[in-house]
Each structure stands twice: as C-alpha cells, then as structure tokens.
Write a protein that holds these residues in place. Sequence first.
Motif: not given
Length: 426
Positions: A107-121, A140-150, A174-177
């Motif tokens: 998942c690298s820095t988490g962008e794909e995780v956030a994308t999937l969460l949004v698609l599910l919603a 990469a995981l340490a950055a991913a956990r923040k779910l905050t993106f430039a 930041r992805l909404v909580p």
Amino acid sequence: MGSAVPAPVEAICAYVAQRTGTNLSRQQRERLARAATLALGQGDPLAFLERLKAREGARELAELMSVVSVHKTDLFRDEQQLGALKEHVLRELAGVGRPLRLWSAGCSTGEEVATLLVLLAEVGAHPGSTVLGSDIAASALAAARKLTFAAEAMRRVPEPVRQRWFAKGGEAWRLVPELAGRARFQQHNLMDTPYPFADEGELFDVIVCRNVLIYFTPEAVDRVVGLFAERLKPGGVLVLSAAEPILHPRTDVETRRHESAFFYVRADPTKAKSAEPPRPSAPPRPSAPVRPSAPPPRSSAQSPPPSPSPSAPGPISGEFQVPLTPEDEGRRLFGLVLDWAAAGQADAETEAGLRKALYLAPELAAARYLLGLLLEQRGARADAASEYRRALALLEGGRAMPSAFFLNNERLFAACRIALQRLGYR
Ligand SMILES: C[S@@+](CC[C@H](N)C(=O)[O-])C[C@H]1O[C@@H](n2cnc3c(N)ncnc32)[C@H](O)[C@@H]1O
C-alpha cells in the motif's frame, strides 16, 4: 552486476533480491551494491549475511530492501480500473449488507487504502467494512497510518469526493475520521508466510495489489498470486494492475473482464466452471477488411465494441455479421487472449493468440507488451526486450493503438520502461 562489485557484496544483493522477490534493474543493483558496501563497512561479509538472515538483522535488512523499493503512488490511481472495481465489484458486494474485508497489499504511503475506503463509502458498504494496508517498508507504513496526503497526491480525486471525505489542514488533506477508523496497517513482506487474515481467520472479499508485482521475478509472481488466492473468499476478487496480467494457466483464479478493466476471481469449487472462451480461426489476410464467416459470440463483458474506423465497411444488408477491420479483430483477439491465459490456456496457445492479434493489428502496443511479458516469463529475455522496445517505439512515435480495457498509453509506456529496466537493458 558489473565485475567491479566484490563477491561478498554481490551475495548480499542476491539475498536482498530474493527476500523481496524483486527482479533488480541495473540501477537498483548499483544502488543496492553501494548501500550494502556501506552497511558492510570493514565487517566480515559472511557474518553480516548471516545476521541479515537472522531475526536480529531485521532492521538492516529492511534498510537495504528500502533501497530497491519504489513507493510511487497516488489517490485514485488508474481511475478507469477503479471505476470498474466500484461499479462491478464493490457495488455488488455492498448489496449483500455485511461488513466487507479489503486488503491493499503493497500500500506504500496509504493512498490506495484511502481510495478503497472512499469507494466503499460511496457504494454504501456496511460501516463495519475494513481495509488492511500492508507493505514491506516500515517508513512507508508510518506515513500511511496518518492517512493525510499532500495536494499533489490528491490531484485525481474528483472535487465532490474531496469535499465529502477529506478535511483540509494547512497544505495537507486528511481522510475524515469516520473512514480513517476503518483502516488497519501491518508490516508484511509478500515473500513471507503466513499471509495476513482480515480478522481472526476471516478471508478477504477483495485483495488489491497494484504496481508491486511488476518488479517481481516470474517465480515470485506465481507464488504470491497463489497465496493471495488462498486468502480470498471463494468468488473473492484479486485486483492486479493491468501491467501485471496473469499469463500462465492457473486453477485457483479465473479472469473476469469488463469493458474497461479485468480482474481475477478466486475459483469457487461449488460452482460450475465458466465455459472456456471461444478461440479464433486462422488469421485472415491483414490487407483486406475481415468479415469472419462465423464470429465467436460476443458479450459486453467479454469484448469491447469495435471502434468506428473510416475504413470499416458498413453492414451488408441481409447479413447478421459484425463487420470487423483487421485492427478491430486484432483488438478483440487480444482481449480473448487475456481471458484464456488465466482460464488454463497453455503458454504456446496464448503466444499464438497474441501473435495473431499482432499480425492483424501490428500497432497494438498493449499486445506487444504482453508478448514481451510472456517471453520474459519463459526466459527468452532478448526476445522479450525486443518486443518491449517495439511497443515503446510505437508509443514514442504516437502510432500505438489504444486498448479499451488495458493500460492507457501513458501507463503502458511506463510499464515498458520498467520491463526493460527489469531485464537490465536501460
Ligand atoms: C509502487 S508502490 C505501489 C503502491 C500502490 N499499490 C499503488 O499502486 O499506487 C510499490 C510498493 O510495494 C512495496 N513492496 C515492494 N516489495 C514488497 C514486498 N516484497 N512485500 C510487500 N511490499 C512490497 C514497496 O515498499 C512499495 O511501497
């Protein structure tokens, strides 16, 4: 690697490549050799290698592995494939009404995780649905956990989606909580077993592993796909990037192709196997428009409609045949080849299908790329490189024919370059 690299450093590099499943490009080898030389210092090479293999060398190993990793990612990367995933897979699964389990592997820095969460919603999936993000790289995981993106990573996110599911704080988004709370992260090397479960032995509905296996050796790809299949529910969906199609016959997954993307589905032993896709007859001469006397049955899920072409003849009155130009026939055939490959087709027949498609449509750069991939997997590296180069020449010359359900030409260009690097040619 060049002869200037001392044998002990070469042994360390070979071990790192094996542990990551990576087919190292020349540049990666050089970077890794420099890092390994530094890490080794004046120490005993054999002892260093033994330490890397043991638990206490985990941190040093991770550092060396991070030298060869590519972390490039984006939110909503490959909108075409994600659109098909949303409409044809997630929406259907959401209708079942239970929590869904997704895994973004690599998942690298988490962008794909956030994308999937949004698609599910967006498809109204059960709020108890979760996404696991895993990666080999701790940084990469340490950055991913923040779910905050430039802002740069957000450029493909449609405005309404951005407004609804992200909150701006300074320059970052930041992805909404509400959605961020549905993510879980775990460090995992895809070369290591056991693989993660969704939750206490629960299997996944969907596993997404995109732009990771493109760097792996063919043997590592085969193994990883088999391990993914074991972690999918029967009928569960595996999403690989279009640049990483499965070209070897497999019994554990089947291809599911839509007009704009293709996925793999874990074979469900309780259901009858779908009929084998039809095979084409011998290729007609490419100079004349083709009117197959008995075109194989088509369905929207199996074959993109032929695009209008100025040279395409109109329908002949009284005939119920679909008029196809050689290029259309080549495109159609190319799509079928992908279906056969994961449906148990022998490599030689897949190769013959691709060559037929290219005979009919020589500018089908995507088919040339796949032929390269097939040859590479068979160990014919020079022939593979020649196909990748020909695909690149078509793309660079602006002559490449697009393919509706495969990579767009920009991403195909990148895939060809990565393939040549993997073979040590660039
Ligand atoms: C190019 S990124 C892909 C990110 C995301 N999947 C996407 O498509 O945007 C590749 C990621 O795979 C990870 N990776 C490489 N080898 C791996 C392995 N053996 N196990 C787990 N992750 C790996 C890298 O650390 C990197 O973060």
